[in-house]
Design a protein around this motif. Structure first.
Motif, PDB file in Angstrom:
ATOM      1  N   UNK A 296     -24.082 -46.965  15.388  1.00  0.00           N
ATOM      2  CA  UNK A 296     -23.320 -47.985  15.834  1.00  0.00           C
ATOM      3  C   UNK A 296     -23.307 -48.111  17.554  1.00  0.00           C
ATOM      4  N   UNK A 297     -23.810 -46.922  17.958  1.00  0.00           N
ATOM      5  CA  UNK A 297     -23.898 -46.901  19.304  1.00  0.00           C
ATOM      6  C   UNK A 297     -25.177 -47.859  19.993  1.00  0.00           C
ATOM      7  N   UNK A 298     -25.724 -48.301  19.037  1.00  0.00           N
ATOM      8  CA  UNK A 298     -26.919 -49.285  19.301  1.00  0.00           C
ATOM      9  C   UNK A 298     -26.285 -50.490  19.756  1.00  0.00           C
ATOM     10  N   UNK A 299     -25.249 -50.847  19.496  1.00  0.00           N
ATOM     11  CA  UNK A 299     -24.310 -51.917  20.167  1.00  0.00           C
ATOM     12  C   UNK A 299     -24.458 -51.985  21.849  1.00  0.00           C
ATOM     13  N   UNK A 300     -24.624 -50.729  22.341  1.00  0.00           N
ATOM     14  CA  UNK A 300     -24.443 -50.791  23.890  1.00  0.00           C
ATOM     15  C   UNK A 300     -25.890 -50.623  24.325  1.00  0.00           C
TER      16      UNK A 300
END
Length: 250
Positions: free
Chosen positions: A149-153
């Motif tokens: 989910x950190x790929x969003x940033x």
């Protein structure tokens, strides 16, 4: 509601008095458990939704009644929004988005009734909605993708040297979302109602009463539109955040 007072200098009115919170029973202080005017109008918004979608659809017909038509139009409108913005995967979360839209729209519309109270003009109400959406989509993204989910940033398409800077900006903007989400709704609703009250105060002055009445009518019509638009914007942003949670990769 706001009050007007006559003084030696003319008419004095307080357009923000209409947003005061007070107990429904007694005159004591307001605690977290006190039944207030906010409690009343939140309950009425819930009852309005039940009346339209539960009672109105209890006797469904092939040729729908007016109340059934309203429910079906709202259902189709929001479902298409969720599917178009969040994708097919987001359709399973349609009940959450639909509930948000109906509650905000009902609260906004009830607030336009004479002597009513607009619950969505209070940041305490809209913040619960905004932060609730924020927590929901964040936990959903972490549950479905874990650390992915950190790929969003992380902007994979950006130059490598700029990625850390962009990541910091993305993190800040992400955590600001619930604040802007809630302030936008409360601010727009409060501003419109305050302007209407100001014109209502001017309507008591005979010299400018006709112009003030015309202005009130125009503002009231605009506020009806704003009531729908703000519910739509809040819901649309919720769908955008839901899409980010389901598909975090840029």
């Amino acid at each position: 509601m706001a009050t007007e007072e006559h003084s030696e200098g003319g008419l004095v009115f307080h357009p923000f008095d209409q947003f005061n919170v007070y107990p429904l029973f007694g005159d004591g202080p307001v605690h977290w458990y006190t039944i207030t005017n906010v409690t009343l109008w939140l309950g009425l918004a819930a009852l309005l939704i039940i009346a339209v979608f539960v009672i109105g659809s209890s006797g469904r017909k092939l040729i729908p009644s007016r109340i059934q038509s309203v429910g079906e139009l709202a259902y189709d409108f929001i479902y298409k929004m969720v599917e178009d913005v969040a994708g097919h995967d987001g359709a399973k979360y349609f009940p959450v988005v639909m509930t948000l839209f109906l509650f905000i729209l009902s609260a906004n519309m009830l607030g336009l009734l004479p002597m009513s109270f607009t619950t969505t003009s209070h940041i305490a109400v809209t913040a619960v909605l905004g932060f609730g959406v924020f927590l929901f989509v964040t936990l959903l993204g972490l549950f479905k993708h874990g650390f992915g989910f950190l790929g969003l940033f992380w902007m994979k398409d950006a130059p490598l040297a700029l990625r850390p800077v962009i990541a910091i900006i993305e993190v800040i903007s992400y955590f600001v979302r619930p604040v802007t989400h809630s302030i936008r709704l409360a601010g727009n609703i409060m501003a419109g109602h305050a302007v209407i009250k100001v014109f209502a105060g001017f309507a008591a002055i005979a010299a400018i009463s006709p112009a003030a009445i015309v202005a009130i009518t125009a503002m009231y019509g605009l506020e009806v539109l704003v009531a729908f638009i703000q519910a739509y914007v809040f819901t649309m942003l919720t769908c955008v955040y839901l899409k980010d949670a389901l598909h975090p990769g840029h």
